[in-house]
Write a protein that holds these residues in place. Structure first.
Motif, PDB file in Angstrom:
ATOM      1  N   ASN A  37      42.810 -22.232  15.064  1.00  0.00           N
ATOM      2  CA  ASN A  37      42.306 -23.229  16.008  1.00  0.00           C
ATOM      3  C   ASN A  37      43.120 -24.522  16.013  1.00  0.00           C
ATOM      4  O   ASN A  37      42.850 -25.420  16.814  1.00  0.00           O
ATOM      5  N   ALA A  38      44.123 -24.647  15.149  1.00  0.00           N
ATOM      6  CA  ALA A  38      44.883 -25.903  15.078  1.00  0.00           C
ATOM      7  C   ALA A  38      46.244 -25.666  14.427  1.00  0.00           C
ATOM      8  O   ALA A  38      46.475 -24.640  13.785  1.00  0.00           O
ATOM      9  N   TYR A  42      47.439 -22.376  15.654  1.00  0.00           N
ATOM     10  CA  TYR A  42      47.150 -22.383  17.085  1.00  0.00           C
ATOM     11  C   TYR A  42      48.344 -21.843  17.863  1.00  0.00           C
ATOM     12  O   TYR A  42      48.182 -21.017  18.776  1.00  0.00           O
ATOM     13  N   SER A  59      38.146 -19.184  12.060  1.00  0.00           N
ATOM     14  CA  SER A  59      37.935 -20.625  11.950  1.00  0.00           C
ATOM     15  C   SER A  59      36.592 -20.907  11.298  1.00  0.00           C
ATOM     16  O   SER A  59      35.620 -20.199  11.539  1.00  0.00           O
ATOM     17  N   LYS A  64      35.713 -26.254  17.309  1.00  0.00           N
ATOM     18  CA  LYS A  64      37.173 -26.294  17.403  1.00  0.00           C
ATOM     19  C   LYS A  64      37.740 -24.947  17.846  1.00  0.00           C
ATOM     20  O   LYS A  64      38.733 -24.896  18.591  1.00  0.00           O
ATOM     21  N   ALA A  67      37.311 -24.628  21.574  1.00  0.00           N
ATOM     22  CA  ALA A  67      38.292 -25.475  22.261  1.00  0.00           C
ATOM     23  C   ALA A  67      39.667 -24.814  22.270  1.00  0.00           C
ATOM     24  O   ALA A  67      40.386 -24.841  23.280  1.00  0.00           O
ATOM     25  N   ALA A  68      40.051 -24.214  21.133  1.00  0.00           N
ATOM     26  CA  ALA A  68      41.347 -23.537  21.056  1.00  0.00           C
ATOM     27  C   ALA A  68      41.393 -22.332  21.993  1.00  0.00           C
ATOM     28  O   ALA A  68      42.405 -22.085  22.661  1.00  0.00           O
ATOM     29  N   CYS A  71      41.942 -23.572  25.471  1.00  0.00           N
ATOM     30  CA  CYS A  71      43.313 -24.055  25.643  1.00  0.00           C
ATOM     31  C   CYS A  71      44.281 -22.886  25.835  1.00  0.00           C
ATOM     32  O   CYS A  71      45.165 -22.927  26.695  1.00  0.00           O
ATOM     33  N   ARG A 233      48.529 -30.115  23.474  1.00  0.00           N
ATOM     34  CA  ARG A 233      47.632 -29.022  23.865  1.00  0.00           C
ATOM     35  C   ARG A 233      46.199 -29.570  23.800  1.00  0.00           C
ATOM     36  O   ARG A 233      45.427 -29.215  22.929  1.00  0.00           O
ATOM     37  N   VAL A 236      43.154 -29.628  21.605  1.00  0.00           N
ATOM     38  CA  VAL A 236      43.547 -29.183  20.273  1.00  0.00           C
ATOM     39  C   VAL A 236      44.518 -30.168  19.629  1.00  0.00           C
ATOM     40  O   VAL A 236      44.403 -30.519  18.449  1.00  0.00           O
ATOM     41  N   HIS A 237      45.499 -30.609  20.411  1.00  0.00           N
ATOM     42  CA  HIS A 237      46.485 -31.569  19.913  1.00  0.00           C
ATOM     43  C   HIS A 237      46.933 -32.443  21.081  1.00  0.00           C
ATOM     44  O   HIS A 237      47.302 -31.923  22.140  1.00  0.00           O
TER      45      HIS A 237
END
Length: 325
Positions: A37-38, A42, A59, A64, A67-68, A71, A233, A236-237
């Protein structure tokens, strides 16, 4: 007398060059990425989703993970992606987590999830193990145990363990694997936890070979991968313009986490990637296209690997074969 002609070896066409932006199809395969997820995980998941495979994000955080997933779907039309709740710091939960996968076989697991502490104090998992060693190393050893039947049921499954370039300068203290001594240094402990992961991945392949298993175990590291060089992203980021500008000078030596995922993805997909191999970035092991690199000298110490394996199995309460035989 004319000599008898010797049989000639069959001609094998050279494998095509690897293109990180044109990956081979993995339609019909299922991959599990821990910590998908990150971060590096990710981008491993996003890139593997583009091959047509079913990608499962492991995860410990449902929000999270969702959300991933969103994305990835926004960037990979038709992506087959879902998640399971997976907490590597709670060994008693892993069998149930694997049951929720709901598959009869698994083509690859990427042991990516990890905890990195910057400052003391020393912290422990639910099972009482030092947090980084317990999560990054022992959690993945225990997960492998529960995944063994699913991996063995696939035609040619792979276990890909993600280490760190930080492990290259570290050495394990077999008398104090969990950093219980008075001199607790989080960065050193993190590096050693990633080194333990690399030892495990390589020793696992030796044991798989000895057991006659078709499963292969490979190890990889992302080189130098910085958030400031990683494309956005959201959610996520998110990389700000200021962070991007500040990171530009470092781009001569290191890279973003999207490129840091490349060696891991190649270890999963490349049909020519052999078990027991180490994959990393091409330029000084820090950035660039993924390539096979020589196994680091200290990782060749099988006595250390065997002792680590014994202790790890004792700590998680598993038989030495981990279910592979």
């Amino acid at each position: 007398m004319p000599s008898k002609s010797q049989p000639q070896p069959a001609h094998r066409p050279p494998s095509p060059p690897w293109d990180v932006r044109r990956l081979p199809s993995a339609e019909g395969k299922t991959f599990l990425i821990t910590g998908g997820n990150a971060g590096i995980g990710y981008f491993v998941a996003e890139q593997l989703a583009g091959t047509g495979a079913t990608v499962v994000l492991g995860s410990r955080d449902h929000t999270k993970a969702v959300a991933a997933e969103g994305c990835i779907r926004s960037r990979v039309p038709g992506a087959r992606v879902r998640h399971i709740l997976l907490d590597l710091a709670d060994l008693s939960s892993l069998e149930t987590a694997v049951d929720t996968l709901g598959v009869g076989s698994l083509d690859a697991v990427v042991h990516n999830a990890g905890v990195a502490l910057d400052d003391p104090p020393r912290r422990v998992t639910k099972d009482g193990h030092e947090l980084m060693f317990g999560t990054n190393h022992l959690g993945h050893v225990a997960l492998t145990r529960w995944l063994a039947p699913l991996l063995a049921a696939a035609p040619a499954a792979r276990v890909v363990t993600v280490g760190s370039f930080a492990a290259k300068s570290e050495r394990l203290d077999l008398a104090d694997l969990q950093s219980a001594g008075g001199d607790y240094r989080p960065k050193r402990t993190y590096g050693r936890s990633k080194l333990a992961q690399l030892y495990f991945g390589l020793d696992l392949d030796r044991r798989l070979r000895a057991a006659g298993s078709p499963v292969r175990s490979l190890v990889a590291h992302p080189g130098g991968a910085l958030d400031s060089l990683t494309p956005s992203r959201p959610p996520v980021h998110v990389r700000t313009a200021g962070a991007r500008l500040r990171g530009l000078p470092a781009g001569l030596l290191v890279q973003g986490k999207d490129a840091g995922a490349w060696p891991v993805v190649r270890a999963v997909l490349d049909p020519c990637a052999a078990g027991g191999g180490l994959w990393g970035p091409r330029a000084f092991g820090l950035h660039g296209e993924p390539r096979s690199e020589p196994v680091w000298d200290h990782l060749k110490d099988t006595a250390v690997a065997e002792r680590l394996w014994e202790v790890s199995c004792e700590l998680i309460g598993a038989e030495p074969g981990l279910g592979f035989g």
